[in-house]
Design a protein around this motif. Structure first.
Motif, PDB file in Angstrom:
ATOM      1  N   LEU A 275       1.063  -1.089  -0.293  1.00 19.09           N
ATOM      2  CA  LEU A 275      -0.025   0.318   0.533  1.00 19.09           C
ATOM      3  C   LEU A 275       0.910   1.120   0.131  1.00 19.09           C
ATOM      4  CD1 LEU A 275      -2.830  -1.607   2.870  1.00 19.09           C
ATOM      5  CD2 LEU A 275      -2.683  -1.226  -0.101  1.00 19.09           C
ATOM      6  N   LEU A 276       2.117   1.070   0.592  1.00 19.02           N
ATOM      7  CA  LEU A 276       2.722   2.057   0.691  1.00 19.02           C
ATOM      8  C   LEU A 276       2.911   3.570  -0.896  1.00 19.02           C
ATOM      9  CD1 LEU A 276       6.446   0.846   1.994  1.00 19.02           C
ATOM     10  CD2 LEU A 276       4.214   2.027   3.173  1.00 19.02           C
ATOM     11  N   GLY A 277       2.461   4.815  -0.482  1.00 22.28           N
ATOM     12  CA  GLY A 277       2.260   5.475  -1.359  1.00 22.28           C
ATOM     13  C   GLY A 277       1.771   5.016  -2.509  1.00 22.28           C
ATOM     14  N   ILE A 278       0.439   4.696  -2.159  1.00 20.56           N
ATOM     15  CA  ILE A 278      -1.118   4.422  -3.344  1.00 20.56           C
ATOM     16  C   ILE A 278      -1.976   4.610  -2.715  1.00 20.56           C
ATOM     17  CG2 ILE A 278      -1.550   2.064  -4.038  1.00 20.56           C
ATOM     18  CD1 ILE A 278       0.284   0.892  -4.844  1.00 20.56           C
ATOM     19  N   THR A 279      -2.111   3.727  -1.039  1.00 20.02           N
ATOM     20  CA  THR A 279      -3.787   4.497  -0.893  1.00 20.02           C
ATOM     21  C   THR A 279      -3.224   4.650   1.162  1.00 20.02           C
ATOM     22  OG1 THR A 279      -5.762   3.906  -0.141  1.00 20.02           O
ATOM     23  CG2 THR A 279      -4.321   1.703  -0.085  1.00 20.02           C
ATOM     24  N   LEU A 366      14.907   5.106   0.655  1.00 22.37           N
ATOM     25  CA  LEU A 366      14.776   4.650  -0.280  1.00 22.37           C
ATOM     26  C   LEU A 366      13.572   6.062  -0.715  1.00 22.37           C
ATOM     27  CD1 LEU A 366      12.416   1.093   0.869  1.00 22.37           C
ATOM     28  CD2 LEU A 366      14.553   1.845  -0.838  1.00 22.37           C
ATOM     29  N   GLY A 367      13.073   6.907  -0.595  1.00 18.96           N
ATOM     30  CA  GLY A 367      13.169   8.126  -0.468  1.00 18.96           C
ATOM     31  C   GLY A 367      10.865   7.815  -1.300  1.00 18.96           C
ATOM     32  N   PRO A 368      10.341   9.142  -0.999  1.00 18.01           N
ATOM     33  CA  PRO A 368       8.868   8.768  -1.433  1.00 18.01           C
ATOM     34  C   PRO A 368       8.899   7.351  -2.816  1.00 18.01           C
ATOM     35  CG  PRO A 368       9.302  10.988  -0.874  1.00 18.01           C
ATOM     36  CD  PRO A 368      10.522  10.831  -1.286  1.00 18.01           C
ATOM     37  N   GLU A 369       9.433   7.915  -3.830  1.00 22.27           N
ATOM     38  CA  GLU A 369       9.639   7.300  -4.859  1.00 22.27           C
ATOM     39  C   GLU A 369       9.457   5.232  -4.865  1.00 22.27           C
ATOM     40  OE1 GLU A 369       7.650   7.737  -7.510  1.00 22.27           O
ATOM     41  OE2 GLU A 369       7.514  10.003  -6.964  1.00 22.27           O
ATOM     42  N   GLY A 370      11.052   5.851  -3.814  1.00 24.83           N
ATOM     43  CA  GLY A 370      11.861   4.299  -3.144  1.00 24.83           C
ATOM     44  C   GLY A 370      10.518   3.480  -2.819  1.00 24.83           C
ATOM     45  N   LEU A 371       9.504   4.408  -1.928  1.00 23.63           N
ATOM     46  CA  LEU A 371       9.292   3.263  -1.531  1.00 23.63           C
ATOM     47  C   LEU A 371       7.471   2.849  -2.193  1.00 23.63           C
ATOM     48  CD1 LEU A 371       7.638   5.567   1.956  1.00 23.63           C
ATOM     49  CD2 LEU A 371       9.005   3.210   2.087  1.00 23.63           C
ATOM     50  N   LYS A 372       7.417   3.228  -3.116  1.00 22.83           N
ATOM     51  CA  LYS A 372       5.780   3.317  -3.870  1.00 22.83           C
ATOM     52  C   LYS A 372       6.438   2.205  -4.669  1.00 22.83           C
ATOM     53  CE  LYS A 372       2.525   5.134  -7.211  1.00 22.83           C
ATOM     54  NZ  LYS A 372       1.922   6.293  -8.115  1.00 22.83           N
ATOM     55  N   ASP A 373       7.790   2.538  -4.969  1.00 17.06           N
ATOM     56  CA  ASP A 373       8.467   1.067  -6.395  1.00 17.06           C
ATOM     57  C   ASP A 373       8.380  -0.282  -4.996  1.00 17.06           C
ATOM     58  OD1 ASP A 373       8.823   2.965  -8.313  1.00 17.06           O
ATOM     59  OD2 ASP A 373      11.092   2.705  -7.941  1.00 17.06           O
ATOM     60  N   VAL A 374       8.750   0.072  -3.563  1.00 21.49           N
ATOM     61  CA  VAL A 374       8.368  -1.614  -2.931  1.00 21.49           C
ATOM     62  C   VAL A 374       7.108  -2.214  -2.983  1.00 21.49           C
ATOM     63  CG1 VAL A 374       7.932  -2.127  -0.620  1.00 21.49           C
ATOM     64  CG2 VAL A 374      10.252  -0.483  -1.174  1.00 21.49           C
ATOM     65  N   ALA A 375       5.979  -0.951  -2.771  1.00 21.06           N
ATOM     66  CA  ALA A 375       4.642  -1.455  -3.142  1.00 21.06           C
ATOM     67  C   ALA A 375       4.154  -2.031  -4.090  1.00 21.06           C
ATOM     68  CB  ALA A 375       3.562  -0.389  -2.392  1.00 21.06           C
ATOM     69  N   PHE A 450      -2.131 -22.416   2.930  1.00 21.60           N
ATOM     70  CA  PHE A 450      -0.573 -22.431   2.802  1.00 21.60           C
ATOM     71  C   PHE A 450      -0.625 -20.832   2.438  1.00 21.60           C
ATOM     72  CE2 PHE A 450      -1.017 -23.963  -1.041  1.00 21.60           C
ATOM     73  CZ  PHE A 450      -0.720 -24.097  -1.508  1.00 21.60           C
ATOM     74  N   THR A 451       0.084 -19.398   3.116  1.00 24.27           N
ATOM     75  CA  THR A 451       0.545 -18.344   3.400  1.00 24.27           C
ATOM     76  C   THR A 451       1.268 -17.857   2.908  1.00 24.27           C
ATOM     77  OG1 THR A 451      -1.365 -18.573   4.934  1.00 24.27           O
ATOM     78  CG2 THR A 451      -0.743 -16.456   3.894  1.00 24.27           C
ATOM     79  N   LEU A 452       1.858 -17.659   1.385  1.00 23.83           N
ATOM     80  CA  LEU A 452       2.982 -17.059   0.870  1.00 23.83           C
ATOM     81  C   LEU A 452       2.917 -15.111   0.853  1.00 23.83           C
ATOM     82  CD1 LEU A 452       3.441 -19.577  -2.210  1.00 23.83           C
ATOM     83  CD2 LEU A 452       4.295 -19.845   0.599  1.00 23.83           C
ATOM     84  N   GLU A 453       3.605 -15.091   0.945  1.00 25.58           N
ATOM     85  CA  GLU A 453       4.469 -13.476   0.741  1.00 25.58           C
ATOM     86  C   GLU A 453       5.279 -13.279   0.405  1.00 25.58           C
ATOM     87  OE1 GLU A 453       3.984  -8.031   2.784  1.00 25.58           O
ATOM     88  OE2 GLU A 453       4.433 -10.827   3.835  1.00 25.58           O
ATOM     89  N   PRO A 454       5.867 -13.052  -1.113  1.00 19.66           N
ATOM     90  CA  PRO A 454       6.902 -12.550  -2.208  1.00 19.66           C
ATOM     91  C   PRO A 454       8.292 -11.492  -0.867  1.00 19.66           C
ATOM     92  CG  PRO A 454       5.524 -11.904  -3.284  1.00 19.66           C
ATOM     93  CD  PRO A 454       4.471 -12.801  -2.271  1.00 19.66           C
ATOM     94  N   THR A 455       6.675 -10.435  -0.936  1.00 17.46           N
ATOM     95  CA  THR A 455       7.232  -9.115  -1.063  1.00 17.46           C
ATOM     96  C   THR A 455       8.307  -8.591  -2.076  1.00 17.46           C
ATOM     97  OG1 THR A 455       9.222  -9.412   0.171  1.00 17.46           O
ATOM     98  CG2 THR A 455       7.798  -9.884   0.793  1.00 17.46           C
ATOM     99  N   GLU A 456       8.778  -7.305  -1.392  1.00 16.63           N
ATOM    100  CA  GLU A 456       9.709  -7.037  -2.952  1.00 16.63           C
ATOM    101  C   GLU A 456      11.054  -7.160  -2.753  1.00 16.63           C
ATOM    102  OE1 GLU A 456      11.042  -4.664   1.080  1.00 16.63           O
ATOM    103  OE2 GLU A 456       9.020  -5.675   0.231  1.00 16.63           O
TER     104      GLU A 456
END
Length: 525
Positions: A275-279, A366-375, A450-456
């Motif tokens: 959700l970072l930088g999106i909502t 990361l900065g603002p754009e980097g946080l959005k890239d993470v999401a 089974f619950t998977l979350e790959p992240t960035e």
């Protein structure tokens, strides 16, 4: 008998965990052995300040020395290095299997600065004038999380997401007490796919819990919410996306309905990775939220220990926060403990400053754009994984079809029906290929989960390796299920068929002292 399977070369990584016949450190004790020999206090210093012991009040002095192991430095190092080889972790393997707990790569530079003497030698009772640096970092992280969430103030006191949920439930009660409605408003509404801690912490505060189930489309049922709200509604707590990975696009309608009924809306954003930088929580209509620094913001979980559930509130709830909070007064940073309706402390002092520093460093790098890239990358990785896992025989993802957000709760229900292999069997077999794999918290609303979350963090190659291992295990289940059922084969621990010891508290020993008491008692018998 240890079974070692020969597999064809490919993305499936053959792995055999190191095994040491390593005793607990208390059993390594050798009387008189020392790791460090401390020098005597110099006489000139002793004359000036004393021996350092005589000042201690008599009632605080131990009657006998603590029962600690005496052991040399090299044997301590050898012991812990051996133990470290007997575990899996994100530094050793492709780690996307922890589901809702968001295990990602944490930059080593952040660990180095958090371990510097400037942090480790801080004391929570130091005068505020001597800790301006760490207070500045705390305040600036507060400002950053305000931008991320839309909230107006943050406290970093809660030591976990569950403690933050408890603090928010406490704020709900304190708010209604201040308005003279605490006795009337005795119900908290949540959803079945939200984390169980939401209902549990509200129940601990004395609230009756109303649980919303999904509608025919798989979203929380809006009509059931309308039927549930009343003059008895104290609040509404939800995770969004929920633990299935489903994001409720009608969430603002939910918060509007609860607000119209006079309730407080609070948000479990333990995992905000997609959700970072999106909502933001503010635009979704929430009055409070928490975000786990040990998930989204790349600080360690610390084995369920010193974590941080950053708690944010809108301006009208500032007076209810656990205090003190860090504020800026001119050129100085101060601790404000003058909140009229504060719920009081939920943890000692200011929480864990090392985690605050790590999260702040991660955000600044990361900065603002980097946080959005993470999401965006986290969501992209998850949907790639989702697309591939659904092609594996026996796997499914119940409820909404199509895109999920940053994680998915899958099901091996069909695999179990076809082969008898269940999700716990698959979990143990994954360890043979150097992967961790998480099922779900209880209750198992999704069958054989089974619950998977790959992240960035992982690359496409990492994801492909994990998918290949799941696919390989599915093929084994359909061709030779005993290989999976009897797993793990290459691990330090193997299948335990008799769970009596785990289910019998009389056989538990959580400390060395309790172990000695129980073993000595059994020997006497």
């Amino acid at each position: 008998m240890v079974y070692v399977e020969r597999i064809k070369r490919g993305k499936v990584r053959q792995f055999h965990q190191a095994k040491w016949d390593e005793p607990v450190i208390f059993e390594l004790h050798q009387s008189g052995e020392r790791g460090v020999q401390l020098p005597r206090v110099e006489s000139a210093i002793e004359e000036k300040v004393g021996d350092g012991v005589s000042f201690i009040p008599r009632e605080m002095v131990r009657k006998r020395k603590p029962n600690l192991p005496e052991i040399s430095q090299n044997r301590v190092l050898r012991h812990y290095l051996r133990l470290s080889q007997e575990v899996l972790g994100s530094a050793f393997n492709v780690e996307i299997g922890q589901g809702t707990c968001t295990i990602k790569y944490s930059p080593e530079i952040n660990e180095a600065i958090a371990a510097s003497a400037k942090m480790t030698e801080l004391h929570p009772l130091q005068d505020v004038s001597t800790v301006q640096g760490v207070l500045e970092i705390t305040h600036k992280l507060d400002l950053a999380l305000r931008e991320v969430s839309g909230m107006d103030y943050f406290s970093f006191q809660p030591g976990s997401g569950t403690q933050a949920l408890f603090a928010m439930a406490s704020i709900v009660r304190a708010y209604h007490e201040a308005n003279g409605e605490a006795d009337q408003r005795d119900e908290i509404i949540t959803t079945i796919f939200s984390h169980p801690s939401q209902a549990a912490t509200a129940a601990v505060k004395g609230y009756k819990i109303i649980t919303l189930y999904p509608d025919e489309d798989g979203f929380p049922d809006l009509e059931k919410l309308k039927a549930a709200v009343s003059e008895r509604t104290a609040g509404f707590v939800v995770a969004n996306p929920e633990d299935t990975g489903i994001y409720n696009p009608r969430i603002k309608e939910f918060t509007r309905i609860v607000h119209e009924a006079g309730g407080i809306c609070y948000y479990d954003q333990a995992n905000a990775n997609g959700l970072l930088g999106i909502t933001r929580a503010k635009e979704a209509g929430f009055d409070m939220c928490f975000m786990n620094l040990h998930k989204t913001f790349s600080t360690p979980h610390a084995c369920g220990g010193p974590a941080t559930g950053a708690l944010g509130v809108v301006d009208r709830l500032k007076e209810f926060l656990p205090g003190p909070i860090v504020e800026k007064d001119g050129d100085q940073y101060v601790l404000n403990d003058n909140m009229k309706h504060s719920i009081g402390k939920v943890r000692s002092f200011q929480g864990v400053p090392q985690h605050v520093l790590r999260a702040y460093a991660w955000i600044r790098a990361l900065g603002p754009e980097g946080l959005k890239d993470v999401a965006q990358v986290a969501v992209l990785n998850n949907n790639y994984l989702y697309h591939k896992v659904l092609k594996i025989k026996g796997a499914s993802a119940p409820y909404i079809k199509g895109q999920r957000l940053e994680q998915v709760r899958y099901s091996w229900e069909q695999l179990k029906k076809d082969t008898g292999v269940d999700t716990d069997d698959v979990s143990r077999r994954m360890a043979d290929f150097a992967h961790h794999y998480w099922t779900s918290h209880h209750p198992y609303v999704v069958p054989e989960p089974f619950t998977l979350e790959p992240t960035e963090t992982p690359s496409k190659a990492d994801l492909d390796e994990y998918i290949a291992s799941l696919t390989h295990i599915s093929e084994e289940a359909y061709t030779n299920p005993e290989i999976v059922k009897s797993a793990p084969h290459n691990s330090t621990n193997h299948l335990i068929k008799d769970h009596d010891d785990f289910d019998n508290p009389e056989k538990w020993a959580i400390t060395w002292r309790s172990y000695l008491k129980k073993t000595q008692a059994s020997e006497k018998v």
